[in-house]
Design an enzyme around this catalytic site. Structure first.
Site, PDB file in Angstrom:
ATOM      1  N   LYS A  18      -4.225 -13.180  24.999  1.00  0.00           N
ATOM      2  CA  LYS A  18      -5.081 -12.109  24.903  1.00  0.00           C
ATOM      3  C   LYS A  18      -6.130 -12.630  23.658  1.00  0.00           C
ATOM      4  CE  LYS A  18      -4.288  -8.683  21.443  1.00  0.00           C
ATOM      5  NZ  LYS A  18      -5.375  -8.662  20.364  1.00  0.00           N
ATOM      6  N   ASN A  19      -5.525 -13.360  22.523  1.00  0.00           N
ATOM      7  CA  ASN A  19      -6.613 -13.553  21.350  1.00  0.00           C
ATOM      8  C   ASN A  19      -7.157 -14.875  21.729  1.00  0.00           C
ATOM      9  OD1 ASN A  19      -5.517 -11.345  20.280  1.00  0.00           O
ATOM     10  ND2 ASN A  19      -4.262 -12.397  18.869  1.00  0.00           N
TER      11      ASN A  19
ATOM     12  N   ARG B 259     -10.388  -4.882  18.105  1.00  0.00           N
ATOM     13  CA  ARG B 259     -11.141  -5.680  16.921  1.00  0.00           C
ATOM     14  C   ARG B 259     -12.052  -6.845  17.386  1.00  0.00           C
ATOM     15  NH1 ARG B 259     -11.732  -6.116  11.531  1.00  0.00           N
ATOM     16  NH2 ARG B 259     -11.969  -8.414  11.200  1.00  0.00           N
TER      17      ARG B 259
ATOM     18  N   CYS C  99      -6.261  -2.407  16.369  1.00  0.00           N
ATOM     19  CA  CYS C  99      -4.949  -1.952  15.499  1.00  0.00           C
ATOM     20  C   CYS C  99      -5.216  -1.616  14.278  1.00  0.00           C
ATOM     21  CB  CYS C  99      -3.962  -3.071  15.588  1.00  0.00           C
ATOM     22  SG  CYS C  99      -3.338  -3.358  17.258  1.00  0.00           S
TER      23      CYS C  99
ATOM     24  N   ARG D  29      -9.652  -3.864   7.748  1.00  0.00           N
ATOM     25  CA  ARG D  29      -9.805  -4.990   8.244  1.00  0.00           C
ATOM     26  C   ARG D  29     -11.394  -5.068   8.125  1.00  0.00           C
ATOM     27  NH1 ARG D  29      -6.770  -5.343  13.875  1.00  0.00           N
ATOM     28  NH2 ARG D  29      -7.063  -7.343  13.856  1.00  0.00           N
ATOM     29  N   PRO D  30     -11.794  -5.757   7.105  1.00  0.00           N
ATOM     30  CA  PRO D  30     -13.359  -5.936   6.850  1.00  0.00           C
ATOM     31  C   PRO D  30     -13.927  -6.730   7.623  1.00  0.00           C
ATOM     32  CG  PRO D  30     -12.104  -6.887   5.139  1.00  0.00           C
ATOM     33  CD  PRO D  30     -11.084  -6.007   5.976  1.00  0.00           C
ATOM     34  N   ILE D  31     -15.322  -7.150   7.757  1.00  0.00           N
ATOM     35  CA  ILE D  31     -15.929  -8.226   8.604  1.00  0.00           C
ATOM     36  C   ILE D  31     -16.808  -8.895   7.666  1.00  0.00           C
ATOM     37  CG2 ILE D  31     -15.615  -7.348  10.740  1.00  0.00           C
ATOM     38  CD1 ILE D  31     -18.483  -6.583  10.756  1.00  0.00           C
ATOM     39  N   ASP D  32     -16.716  -8.826   6.151  1.00  0.00           N
ATOM     40  CA  ASP D  32     -17.376  -9.581   5.308  1.00  0.00           C
ATOM     41  C   ASP D  32     -17.740 -11.081   5.505  1.00  0.00           C
ATOM     42  OD1 ASP D  32     -14.871  -9.462   4.457  1.00  0.00           O
ATOM     43  OD2 ASP D  32     -15.547 -10.161   2.562  1.00  0.00           O
ATOM     44  N   LEU D  33     -16.489 -11.838   5.805  1.00  0.00           N
ATOM     45  CA  LEU D  33     -16.813 -13.334   6.347  1.00  0.00           C
ATOM     46  C   LEU D  33     -17.659 -13.366   7.339  1.00  0.00           C
ATOM     47  CD1 LEU D  33     -13.094 -14.157   5.397  1.00  0.00           C
ATOM     48  CD2 LEU D  33     -14.875 -14.239   3.938  1.00  0.00           C
TER      49      LEU D  33
ATOM     50  N   ASP E 275       1.569 -11.828  13.809  1.00  0.00           N
ATOM     51  CA  ASP E 275       1.794 -10.872  15.106  1.00  0.00           C
ATOM     52  C   ASP E 275       3.127 -11.121  15.563  1.00  0.00           C
ATOM     53  OD1 ASP E 275      -1.618 -11.777  16.477  1.00  0.00           O
ATOM     54  OD2 ASP E 275      -0.882 -10.572  14.850  1.00  0.00           O
TER      55      ASP E 275
ATOM     56  N   ILE F  69      -0.597 -11.323   5.646  1.00  0.00           N
ATOM     57  CA  ILE F  69      -2.125 -11.273   6.305  1.00  0.00           C
ATOM     58  C   ILE F  69      -2.769  -9.972   6.004  1.00  0.00           C
ATOM     59  CG2 ILE F  69      -3.206 -12.025   8.439  1.00  0.00           C
ATOM     60  CD1 ILE F  69      -1.918 -14.261   7.149  1.00  0.00           C
TER      61      ILE F  69
ATOM     62  N   ARG G  33      -2.277  -2.943  25.309  1.00  0.00           N
ATOM     63  CA  ARG G  33      -3.415  -3.838  24.882  1.00  0.00           C
ATOM     64  C   ARG G  33      -3.253  -5.192  24.914  1.00  0.00           C
ATOM     65  NH1 ARG G  33      -5.102  -2.459  19.411  1.00  0.00           N
ATOM     66  NH2 ARG G  33      -6.667  -4.536  19.914  1.00  0.00           N
TER      67      ARG G  33
HETATM   68  C1  EPZ Z   1      -6.808 -11.994  15.008  1.00  0.00           C
HETATM   69  O1  EPZ Z   1      -7.389 -10.972  14.126  1.00  0.00           O
HETATM   70  C2  EPZ Z   1      -6.095 -11.647  15.876  1.00  0.00           C
HETATM   71  N1  EPZ Z   1      -6.718 -10.672  16.836  1.00  0.00           N
HETATM   72  C3  EPZ Z   1      -5.008 -10.666  15.314  1.00  0.00           C
HETATM   73  O2  EPZ Z   1      -4.056 -10.479  16.264  1.00  0.00           O
HETATM   74  C4  EPZ Z   1      -4.085 -11.570  14.359  1.00  0.00           C
HETATM   75  O3  EPZ Z   1      -3.181 -10.748  13.843  1.00  0.00           O
HETATM   76  C5  EPZ Z   1      -5.109 -12.183  13.182  1.00  0.00           C
HETATM   77  O4  EPZ Z   1      -6.278 -12.788  13.934  1.00  0.00           O
HETATM   78  C6  EPZ Z   1      -4.614 -13.150  12.220  1.00  0.00           C
HETATM   79  O5  EPZ Z   1      -3.829 -14.138  13.111  1.00  0.00           O
HETATM   80  C7  EPZ Z   1      -7.776 -11.332  17.723  1.00  0.00           C
HETATM   81  O6  EPZ Z   1      -7.679 -12.548  17.820  1.00  0.00           O
HETATM   82  C8  EPZ Z   1      -8.202 -10.304  18.730  1.00  0.00           C
HETATM   83  P1  EPZ Z   1      -8.504 -12.414  10.644  1.00  0.00           P
HETATM   84  P2  EPZ Z   1      -8.688 -10.957  12.889  1.00  0.00           P
HETATM   85  O7  EPZ Z   1      -9.721 -12.157  10.481  1.00  0.00           O
HETATM   86  O8  EPZ Z   1      -9.432 -11.983  13.421  1.00  0.00           O
HETATM   87  C9  EPZ Z   1      -9.052 -10.549   6.157  1.00  0.00           C
HETATM   88  C10 EPZ Z   1      -2.865  -8.884  17.629  1.00  0.00           C
HETATM   89  O9  EPZ Z   1      -1.642  -8.183  17.457  1.00  0.00           O
HETATM   90  N2  EPZ Z   1     -10.528 -10.580   6.563  1.00  0.00           N
HETATM   91  O10 EPZ Z   1      -7.760 -13.831  10.775  1.00  0.00           O
HETATM   92  O11 EPZ Z   1      -9.156  -9.744  12.679  1.00  0.00           O
HETATM   93  C11 EPZ Z   1      -8.375  -9.531   7.145  1.00  0.00           C
HETATM   94  O12 EPZ Z   1      -8.606  -8.118   6.422  1.00  0.00           O
HETATM   95  C12 EPZ Z   1      -3.906  -8.906  16.646  1.00  0.00           C
HETATM   96  O13 EPZ Z   1      -3.031  -9.706  18.735  1.00  0.00           O
HETATM   97  C13 EPZ Z   1     -11.234 -10.385   5.512  1.00  0.00           C
HETATM   98  O14 EPZ Z   1     -11.068  -9.992   4.432  1.00  0.00           O
HETATM   99  O15 EPZ Z   1      -7.831 -11.600  11.650  1.00  0.00           O
HETATM  100  C14 EPZ Z   1      -6.888  -9.903   7.112  1.00  0.00           C
HETATM  101  O16 EPZ Z   1      -6.179  -9.578   5.991  1.00  0.00           O
HETATM  102  C15 EPZ Z   1      -3.620  -8.129  15.339  1.00  0.00           C
HETATM  103  N3  EPZ Z   1     -12.713 -10.445   5.917  1.00  0.00           N
HETATM  104  C16 EPZ Z   1      -7.129 -11.477   6.915  1.00  0.00           C
HETATM  105  O17 EPZ Z   1      -8.336 -11.804   6.655  1.00  0.00           O
HETATM  106  C17 EPZ Z   1     -13.245 -10.806   7.306  1.00  0.00           C
HETATM  107  O18 EPZ Z   1     -14.345 -10.770   7.300  1.00  0.00           O
HETATM  108  C18 EPZ Z   1      -6.959 -12.149   8.264  1.00  0.00           C
HETATM  109  O19 EPZ Z   1      -7.652 -11.306   9.318  1.00  0.00           O
HETATM  110  C19 EPZ Z   1     -12.280 -10.887   8.291  1.00  0.00           C
HETATM  111  C20 EPZ Z   1     -10.914 -10.918   7.654  1.00  0.00           C
END
Ligand code: EPZ
Length: 416
Positions: free
Chosen positions: A22-23, A92, A116, A121-125, A305, A327, A397
């Site tokens: 999926k991811n 997401r 989920c 789950r910010p997107i600032d980065l 996960d 995480i 999902r």
């Molecule tokens: C991906 O989510 C996966 N989803 C998640 O899988 C997985 O748990 C996660 O990566 C970590 O491996 C998909 O690929 C669709 P991150 P993502 O950005 O990209 C913080 C599942 O069950 N963060 O690596 O959203 C964030 O809040 C799902 O399949 C910021 O602060 O994960 C988190 O604490 C759940 N700012 C950490 O980073 C940002 O701009 C990791 O998030 C982005 C993220």
């Protein structure tokens, strides 16, 4: 909304094959926008999130054909750069369309993504990386308007190795003239899969799997055909199901090195694992011993996960297991359902202490998120008596027809 009815207490015995990741497939589907051509994607799993991604592709003007596990996308006429709120809230990874549309259409009007509920789950980065590459981004009331400015490659340092931010930066950088280096990039296998897909289109991307990814953007991209990697979290889920229920299970179509942190734990608690090529066979005793300490970390650390399914397993292990969730700040929502089944779990901040019990008892529970729902299912399969798991849409999902896979292993799971 469907419900799973589970009659627990049955040992598992049989073989299940893992579907496409999926991811991995979600960012790859978004990336099909960039070549303004045809992309044929094999091993595409039948998941709600994949349906949502296909709906977005069609909405922006792509033609999409699904034939079994092969999805063909023709993005020649993709022109609608506005994705409505309801589509963005579905998952997401809708946020990944921002980078793909910037690269392929030079514009993207989206909303903050759904997915989920795992805490903030910010997107600032994502946004700071895309602005650094030259995008003009205006945020207002959850709406995000991106327009490509003079897009130039440059060094992008991620404060955290975010999977999504790495993917969005890769997708945008492919259309930026010059060299982009993503420093402190996520190293997940899904990142490597996205790199390999982009390369198959003619992009110049290297380094995925390490902390530094290099992209030379502005290349002319062409049609492609690609096969998505297997889903490592589904594989981990089936192994945890085998360990908590006991019995002999073979999980096929796995890339073992993608889940070494999971298999090493399963191996250490008394299950005997044998790995032959892409098959992992596990023979599990009556009651595995406890899992001393699990810290979730960015890859190659233990995957967040897989924490919920492993915690389900821990509820019946002999002894006390400790989990530290590093995480997401809201990833223990499955604890309430497990506790209703008789699990003994104490949560303090991001630490969960699980004291193993001999018996879980079936009861009605509600899935709260994708992996938490899977955890409730495998606990119900090991519990005595009947369980009803509602809001199965969360599980759908990320797992294709999970009840069929579990029944193939000998479990008694019905969808109503
Ligand atoms: C991906 O989510 C996966 N989803 C998640 O899988 C997985 O748990 C996660 O990566 C970590 O491996 C998909 O690929 C669709 P991150 P993502 O950005 O990209 C913080 C599942 O069950 N963060 O690596 O959203 C964030 O809040 C799902 O399949 C910021 O602060 O994960 C988190 O604490 C759940 N700012 C950490 O980073 C940002 O701009 C990791 O998030 C982005 C993220």
């Amino acid at each position: 909304m469907s419900t799973l009815i589970v009659n627990g207490g049955r040992k598992l015995d049989g073989r299940v094959s893992v579907h496409g990741s999926k991811n991995s497939v979600l960012p790859i589907l978004a990336a099909t926008i960039i070549n303004s051509g045809t992309s044929v994607i094999h091993n595409c799993p039948k998941l709600r999130d994949v349906d949502a991604a296909i709906d977005i592709l069609k909405y922006i003007g792509c033609r999409v054909f699904v034939d079994g596990d092969t999805v063909t996308v023709d993005s020649k006429n993709a022109a609608n750069f506005e994705i409505p709120y309801n589509m963005m809230r579905e998952m997401r990874s809708s946020v990944i369309f921002m980078g793909a549309m910037l690269a392929g259409m030079r514009k993207a009007h989206v909303f903050t993504p759904g997915g989920c509920e795992l805490g903030a789950r910010p997107i600032d980065l994502h946004l700071s990386a895309l602005r650094a590459l030259g995008a003009h981004i205006h945020e207002e009331g959850g709406k995000i308007k991106c327009e490509a400015g003079r897009m130039r490659g440059r060094d992008i340092v991620l404060a955290f190795p975010s999977v999504g931010a790495t993917e969005n930066t890769m997708l945008t950088a492919v259309a930026c003239e010059g060299k982009t280096r993503i420093i402190n990039a996520a190293r997940e296998p899904e990142i490597e899969d996205l790199q390999n897909f982009l390369v198959s289109m003619g992009a110049e991307v290297s380094g995925a799997g390490s902390s530094t990814i290099v992209i030379y953007g502005g290349k002319k991209l062409h049609d492609t055909e690609y096969e998505v990697i297997p889903d490592r979290i589904c594989a981990a889920t089936f192994l945890c199901a085998a360990a908590i229920c006991g019995g002999n299970v073979s999980v096929g179509n796995v890339i073992p090195e993608h889940i070494e942190t999971v298999t090493s734990i399963i191996d250490s608690i008394g299950c005997s694992l044998s790995i032959k090529g892409r098959d992992i066979t596990v023979r599990c005793p009556e009651r595995p011993s406890a899992i001393r300490l699990v810290r979730t970390m960015p890859y190659p650390g233990f995957p967040t996960d897989a924490q919920p399914p492993l915690m389900a397993l821990a509820t019946k292990c002999n002894g006390t297991s400790m989990f530290v969730e590093n995480i997401f700040d809201g990833r223990y929502r499955h604890v309430s359902g497990l506790s209703r089944m008789g699990a003994d779990i104490k949560v303090e901040g991001n630490v969960a202490m699980v004291c193993g019990v001999k018996t879980l008892f079936g009861c009605p529970v509600e899935a709260t998120d994708l992996r938490g729902g899977a955890a409730l299912l495998i606990a119900a399969m090991a519990a005595e008596g009947k369980s009803e798991i509602s809001k199965v849409c969360h599980i759908d999902r990320g797992y294709a027809a999970i009840e069929k896979s579990m029944c193939a292993l000998g479990a008694d799971v019905k969808r109503v």
